[in-house]
Each structure stands twice: as C-alpha cells, then as structure tokens.
Design a protein around this motif. Structure first.
Motif, short mmCIF file in Angstrom:
data_model
loop_
_atom_site.label_atom_id
_atom_site.label_comp_id
_atom_site.label_asym_id
_atom_site.label_seq_id
_atom_site.Cartn_x
_atom_site.Cartn_y
_atom_site.Cartn_z
N PRO A 70 55.99 43.67 16.01
CA PRO A 70 54.69 43.95 16.66
C PRO A 70 53.53 43.76 15.72
N GLN A 71 52.40 43.32 16.27
CA GLN A 71 51.17 43.16 15.49
C GLN A 71 50.61 44.51 15.05
N LYS A 72 50.76 45.50 15.94
CA LYS A 72 50.27 46.85 15.67
C LYS A 72 51.24 47.85 16.30
N PRO A 73 51.16 49.13 15.91
CA PRO A 73 52.06 50.12 16.50
C PRO A 73 51.74 50.37 17.97
N THR A 74 52.75 50.75 18.71
CA THR A 74 52.54 51.06 20.12
C THR A 74 51.65 52.28 20.27
N TYR A 75 51.00 52.39 21.41
CA TYR A 75 50.26 53.60 21.71
C TYR A 75 51.22 54.78 21.89
N GLY A 76 50.67 55.99 21.91
CA GLY A 76 51.47 57.19 22.10
C GLY A 76 51.51 57.63 23.54
N ASN A 77 51.67 58.96 23.73
CA ASN A 77 51.70 59.55 25.07
C ASN A 77 52.86 58.94 25.85
N TRP A 78 52.69 58.51 27.08
CA TRP A 78 53.79 57.96 27.85
C TRP A 78 54.27 56.63 27.28
N GLU A 79 53.45 56.01 26.43
CA GLU A 79 53.79 54.69 25.91
C GLU A 79 54.81 54.72 24.77
N ASN A 80 55.11 55.90 24.25
CA ASN A 80 56.17 55.94 23.23
C ASN A 80 57.19 57.05 23.50
N THR A 81 57.26 57.46 24.76
CA THR A 81 58.22 58.49 25.13
C THR A 81 59.17 58.03 26.24
N GLY A 82 59.31 56.72 26.39
CA GLY A 82 60.28 56.20 27.34
C GLY A 82 59.73 55.27 28.39
N LEU A 83 58.44 55.38 28.67
CA LEU A 83 57.83 54.49 29.66
C LEU A 83 57.03 53.40 28.94
N ASP A 84 57.52 53.03 27.78
CA ASP A 84 56.85 52.06 26.92
C ASP A 84 56.60 50.75 27.68
N GLY A 85 55.35 50.31 27.68
CA GLY A 85 55.02 49.01 28.26
C GLY A 85 54.49 49.06 29.67
N HIS A 86 54.59 50.21 30.35
CA HIS A 86 54.13 50.24 31.75
C HIS A 86 52.64 49.97 31.86
N THR A 87 51.86 50.47 30.90
CA THR A 87 50.42 50.30 30.98
C THR A 87 50.02 48.83 30.87
N ALA A 88 50.75 48.07 30.06
CA ALA A 88 50.42 46.64 29.92
C ALA A 88 50.55 45.91 31.25
N GLY A 89 51.53 46.30 32.07
CA GLY A 89 51.66 45.69 33.39
C GLY A 89 50.47 45.99 34.26
N HIS A 90 50.06 47.27 34.30
CA HIS A 90 48.83 47.62 35.02
C HIS A 90 47.63 46.86 34.46
N TYR A 91 47.63 46.70 33.15
CA TYR A 91 46.51 46.04 32.47
C TYR A 91 46.36 44.59 32.93
#
Length: 781
Positions: A70-91
């Motif tokens: 990865p270029q940078k670390p993943t975001y936290g909150n739901w993005e690093n507790t199992g639902l990693d990547g869902h926000t990018a789809g919405h994005y």
C-alpha cells in the motif's frame, strides 16, 4: 380526506394507476444542475468532504489483499476492523454522482486515480477479484468449495464480506453508467466473471445459506451487469442471489419484518425490483411494491426514516423509537429512495414522490452537518441529538451512503417519456433535455416561499405536455398555475398530476403557487406523540447544546452513537391538547418557516420554543416528536412518566456497557465470537442462544464494573450453561422455567479484581444442554 400521516397519502393511487400508466425515464444526473439553495449548499459541503479523503488510504485494503505494498496505511474505524475497503466502493459511486452532477474536473481526476489502482489490483490478483476483505482470497476459496458458515453479520468468520464487495461492484457500475468510463466497465466485467465462477459449483440451497449473511444488493448488481453486458447468465445469477426468506412472504403479501435488520432487507428488495424490470416479472415487482407500502405506511416516522437500533420495531408499538438513542438509520432512507425511484418510474404516481420529497428534505438533507460530517442515527427521542463523522476518523456505512446522497439530488426532480416532461420536485435547478434541444430553469426558494417559476428555452416552438405533481400535502383545488401571467384551468389526474398541453415556445414562463399548511402527524401506532409538518417540511425545536458528548465522532468503534446524557421524558416539553385539534395550536410567527406552540406547551420554561425546519437544526438537541395528552389525563400521565423515567435513569446511571444480544451492529461493536450459536426474535425482542459458546468484549474504562446482568424469559426451561469473565467462572446456571410469562434480570458479581479495561464475557453450554436465550447483557457498576 382525514389522515394522520401525510407521507402515505394517496397510496391507493398507486394501485388505480398500476399497469395503466406509461413507464418513465429519469434524466441522467449530468442533465440537471442544482441551483442556489440548501441542496446546492449540501452538495458543495459533500464535495469538500470527499476531496479531504485520502484515496491512497481508502485503496490500501485492496492493494494489501492483491499483494501490492500500500502507498499509505489504511484508515481506522470500520476500515481496519473487518469491513476494510467498503468505503472505497461507496467513494466510487459518490465521485461518479458528483462528477455527473457538477462536471468538476478534480472529482473526475480522483475517480480515474481510484480506477487506475483497482485495475492494477485486479491484474495482480489474476482471477478478476478485487476487494479489501481481510484474508478474503482464502475465504472465497472456502466458499467456492461449498464450505459455508453464515450468520446474520458474518460469513466464514468474516464481517459481512458479500456486503463489503457489493460496494465496489456498485461503484464500478456507477462509474460506467454515470461517467462513461470504459475502464470501469472492463474492471466490472472481469469482477463479475470472477463472481460467476466462484458460485458456479454451488447449489441453490448453498447460495441461500450464504445469503443469511448481510449481502447488500448483490442481486441488484448482477442484474445491472446483465443489462450492461447483455449476458443473461448474470440475470439468472441475480435471481439465485435473491433471498427467499424475505422474498417469499412479500410474494404472499405478508409483513414479517418486525425484528429484522432493516437495511439488510431494503437492498434485497431493490434487487427484486431490478430483476422484475429486466425480466418483466410482475409478481416480483408487486412484492417490491408491497414492501414499500408496508414500510412507508406502517414503519416510517415523519422525517421519512425507519428502524430503531437498525431493526424494524413492531408496527403496533413505537415506544422504542421514542426511548432509544438509535433512531432511524440514514442508510435505510438512502436505500428506500432508490427503491422509490424504481417504483415511480415503473408506475408514475405522485404518492411515490410525496414520500421521496419528505425523506429528501427531512432525513437526507438533515443527515449532513453544514460544516461537514455525516449522521448514522437520527434519534426521535425527545431532547436528544445527532453525532457527525469527521473525514479522517469515521467510516461507518452511513458515511459511505452519505458521500453518495448529496451528489445525486438531481436524479428525480424531472422525468420524461418519449415526448412529455414531468416536474416532480420544486427545487431550484436547471434541466438540459438534449434530445429535444430544450432547457428549463426552475427558480424557487421553496420551502421558504410557497411558489416556483419555470422558464423554457427551445430551439423551436413545439407542442408537448408538461405534467406537474400535485402534492399530497396540498388541499384540493389549491395549486394555481400561470403561463406567461395567465391563469390556467387544470385538473388533477388519478396519479395526482396536472397536465399542460400546448405549443411551447422559447421564453415561456410557468408560475406555480403551492400554499402550505401545518398538519399534525402521529406515530403509526397511534400513541400519544405528535410531530408537525408544514407542507412537506417537518418542524422541530432546538433544545440547546448542553452535554453533546461525542458530537463530532472520533475513531472509536461505537462513536456513531450519541452517548451523551438522555433528557428525562419527565422533563421533556409536554403538549396539552385534544388530538383532533392539536395542529390548530401551532401559530405562525410571521417569519419564513417559523412557528410556536406556546398555548399548548405545559411547562412555562418551554413556551418560547420555536418550531423551524428540522433540516436547519444541526449540532443541537431537538424535539421532533412531542408527547401530548388532554387535560383530564394529565395527572396520571405525569405520575406514570415520573416512575418510568426514574427506573430508566437509575439503570442508565449504573450501566458501564451493554450489548443488545442478537442485534447485528451491537454484537459486532462488542467483538462477538461464537460457535454453534444463533440469534432470533421472541415477543419482539432479539436474543442469542446456542449449544456451543459465544462471547463479547465489554468496555470498563473507569474500572468500576462490579457485575454483569443478563435478561432471560421466565418460562424458558432445561437450560444449563456456564458464565465466564476473562476466563474466570462466575456461575453455572440452570433454568427451570418457573419465573412466569415475562422477562427478568439476574445480576452476577464479577471477581474482586476489576482493573481490566476490557472484560470478555463468555457463555458456554454444558454437555447435552444449551445456553438460555439471552435478551440483553449489561456491565454494571
């Protein structure tokens, strides 16, 4: 016509016009521009928020799972507790919406950057897959081999992975359909081929088992892929991915929604409708229509939202709605608007747009702070407040749908058939109908003023019809229409539209007057709570800004919940009035959209409260629903409220943490684990039980916890299980079913060492027995 809930006015019109009205088409978002007003302000606020997000951090889970650093670390909150990547789809969807709606080059550049990296991830994966599900590749191999272990919010021990991948699927579809990106189409086709191959060896029964886990609108995306590619295999797959547990009752016109996780179901129904559109399946279309009807009519509050703590409350009992911190969820309304759009275009009727308008103004518009940030729950509890996300810390589902919401306001202001134009919403906007070489500008300050003006520009004069919605909140014969200053004779048709057919010329101006009145709206269960609506606008009162704990959420797992002090129901403003005449007590303050209810409010200190549009109240406590009674019942009501409030506050004061067992998000928030366990609903309450074990992690931040309290049902018998706290046995429990036909609580003392900041509570069935149904678990001090 007497009515208690404006948002469901004229539902029968749907059925009188069903099958008779011509289907409509919506205009592409790129054909409509939002002009000055609250919606443009919200759109601009949303754009600023999405540009503050770091695409490299959103993409990090996809790179990681593809084997790319990865270029940078993943975001936290739901993005690093199992639902990693869902926000990018919405994005992807949000960027596509916003570019189509504004033409902003920064947004397109950001979208193309996302697509470039997803293409690289897909190429590295080699099989068409893209996704941020942690350890997803190994899990998908298990699925393909038929090894399926599904719960309501887990699949093979992963947090709703189908729901997760639904987001990039939908984002790619939007990127192609809204911006014309061929790269998005190519990635989508390979992704869909991967999904098809993944499930090719599974039986229908295995797929249905998999669908027990929340899966978003996977049936909808497969239907869309079929329409995009012309490949009928994907339409067949869409049918296979349609969950029979929800579909079958709807086909039979049965409402079995009570207790169900609300937003799990709505995307499924959108998928049913999409399949119906592509296969001309009237039964599935009717099932979707029935779902819409029962949710809007029986399960929706005045702002257009539904659900309590994410679940459908009993339609005959909205008490939890008035008591909970966790009111209607924004994602639910996002999806209900999607469903409404499909139903309206299939069977144009103003009642669909009445609901759409109500929800757009009062829930969606109010779900974003003017300074940026999205709302998860909108409490209806008197005197409570909303919590807002921050760009670098909050990544809830409602942040994802929130990013999308405010970029697509233009999707249903207008619609058309081959020749005619439909004006559905009274919103400042500009329409370019390229095929007809016509533009229309709608100038209005609605709802601040009760009129709108539309001016036409045509390449040449042309005869066609413009249809204007006659809203359900207007009284009969109140709308007046003028063309170039001349009043027109109009009639309302069975779909509640008026029509002007004439030879239109460039420069024609249409003026519409829309007199608004204040109505009282009660909860669907008929209980003694009332809200007030002026035209389509829900009115609310600010209750001040004291104790707004967590107003701007940090990155904590449950920061989306407004956990500040509750206003006692005993102390909430109370109205004294007769139910049938309560709306008459609302007085106009001779200011735009400003009212008072001083003559009805019981407590002197609240008589000066002003009622204004709910969407204008941000970062404050508020009143949407007001408790009321008549003078004769006042003494008994005050006494009952005092006793109930005292008990609730006493419990709240000693509660350190709690889990609403059997409910998806609370369990996920508390690190649920288990084997041979399942959830259910009994007497409208959720529970968890099992023949194996299950556990939760409870927070003990001040190290003051002294015990745990479990809620059981009195008649449950022959249950034998053990309770552990941090691996220390607290109690061996045997239930004999001798506690009566009601719920009851038992508190178990914790060991003396209470310094742990987290306490793992584990319940284990004894050999040959099972764990009792647990309806709630509280950590007490």
């Amino acid at each position: 016509m007497k009515r208690t809930c404006i948002i469901i006015i004229c539902l029968l019109r749907i059925f009188t016009t069903h099958g008779q009205s011509q289907k409509l088409n919506s205009f592409p978002l790129s054909a409509v521009r939002i002009l000055n007003g609250p919606f443009l302000e919200a759109q601009q606020t949303d754009m600023k928020y999405m540009l503050e997000l770091d695409p490299d951090r959103l993409l990090a889970p996809y790179l990681r799972e593809a084997g790319i650093e990865p270029q940078k670390p993943t975001y936290g909150n739901w993005e690093n507790t199992g639902l990693d990547g869902h926000t990018a789809g919405h994005y992807l969807s949000a960027l596509s919406n916003m570019y189509a709606a504004t033409g902003d080059q920064q947004i397109l550049d950001r979208l193309n950057y996302m697509l470039d990296w997803l293409e690289k991830c897909q190429h590295k994966s080699g099989d068409g897959y893209i996704g941020g599900v942690p350890g997803g590749k190994a899990m998908w191999k298990e699925i393909a081999a038929g090894k399926i272990n599904a719960g309501s919010f887990s699949l093979n021990d992963k947090w709703v992975p189908l729901y997760n991948i639904h987001k990039p699927f939908a984002g790619l579809i939007d990127a192609y359909q809204l911006t014309g990106s061929q790269k998005a189409k190519e990635i989508l086709q390979k992704y869909a081929a991967w999904a098809y191959q993944l499930t090719a060896g599974l039986t229908d029964a295995q797929i249905q088992e998999m669908l027990r886990s929340e899966h978003g609108g996977m049936n909808e995306v497969f239907a869309d892929v079929s329409a995009i590619t012309g490949d009928s295999r994907y339409l067949a797959l869409a049918r296979k991915f349609s969950h029979h547990v929800i579909l079958e009752p709807l086909l039979q016109k049965k409402d079995v929604l009570t207790g169900m996780h609300a937003n799990t179901q709505i995307p499924k129904v959108i998928g049913f409708m999409r399949v119906a559109e592509l296969s001309n399946d009237k039964s599935w279309e009717d099932a979707a229509g029935f779902f819409w009807e029962t949710v809007v009519k029986n399960r929706t509050v005045s702002i257009g939202g539904n659900s309590v703590s994410e679940h459908f409350n009993p339609s005959e009992d909205f008490s939890s709605m008035m008591e909970s911190r966790e009111g209607p969820e924004t994602c639910n309304s996002y999806n209900m608007l999607k469903l409404t759009r499909h139903l309206f275009l299939a069977h144009p009727a103003a009642s669909y747009i009445d609901y759409y308008e109500r929800t757009l103004y009062n829930h969606i518009l109010s779900s974003q702070s003017p300074t940026g940030g999205f709302v998860y729950f909108t409490p209806m509890r008197p005197g409570h407040y909303k919590v807002y996300s921050k760009p670098q810390e909050g990544f809830w589902c409602c942040v994802g749908s929130g990013l999308e919401n405010h970029g697509k306001y233009g999707e249903l202001i207008y619609a058309h058939n081959e020749k005619d134009l439909f004006v559905n919403l009274f919103m400042a906007s500009k329409l370019e109908w390229k095929e007809k070489k016509m533009s229309l500008v709608q100038q209005t300050t609605f709802p601040e003023q009760d009129h709108t003006s539309l001016s036409l520009k045509l390449a040449k004069s042309e005869t066609f019809t413009i249809h204007f919605r006659y809203p359900g909140w207007l009284a009969k014969n109140e709308m007046t229409v003028k063309v170039n200053g001349k009043k027109q004779l109009v009639e309302v048709d069975s779909a509640s539209y008026i029509s002007l057919n004439r030879k239109w010329k460039s420069g024609d101006v249409i003026d519409i007057h829309l007199p608004m009145h204040t109505q009282a709206e009660f909860l669907p269960d008929g209980s003694d709570y009332v809200s007030f609506v002026h035209g389509p606008i829900v009115l609310a009162a600010s209750m001040g800004t004291a104790d707004l704990a967590g107003l701007k959420a940090n990155g904590d797992r449950m920061a989306h919940i407004a956990n500040g002090p509750l206003l006692s129901v005993e102390d909430a403003p109370l109205m004294i009035a007769d139910r049938n005449s309560i709306a008459k007590g609302i007085t106009d303050e001779n200011l735009p959209m400003t009212f008072k209810a001083a003559n009805m409010i019981y407590q002197q200190e609240y008589k000066g409260l002003e009622l204004v549009p709910f969407y204008k109240l941000n970062e404050t406590r508020y009143m949407v629903y007001w408790p009321f009674t008549n003078p004769e019942n006042l003494p008994a009501l005050l006494n009952a409220r005092k006793e109930k409030a005292a008990a609730a506050f006493a419990l709240d004061a000693i509660t350190v943490d709690k889990v609403s067992t059997g409910e998806q998000q609370p369990e996920s928030d508390h690190g649920f684990k288990g084997e041979n366990t399942w959830e259910g609903v009994f007497k409208d309450r959720h529970f968890r039980t099992g023949t194996g074990w299950f556990s939760y992690i409870l927070k003990n931040p001040e190290s003051k916890a002294s015990g745990i309290r479990l809620t059981y049902f009195g008649k449950e018998s022959d249950r034998n299980f053990e309770i552990y706290a941090n691996d220390v046995l607290l109690e061996t429990v045997k239930l004999e079913g001798n506690r009566g036909d009601h719920f009851y609580d038992v508190t178990y003392a914790l060991p003396d060492d209470r310094k742990q900041l987290e306490i793992v509570i584990k319940l284990v069935a004894r050999p040959g027995s099972s764990i009792a149904a647990i309806y709630e678990l509280r950590l007490l001090k």
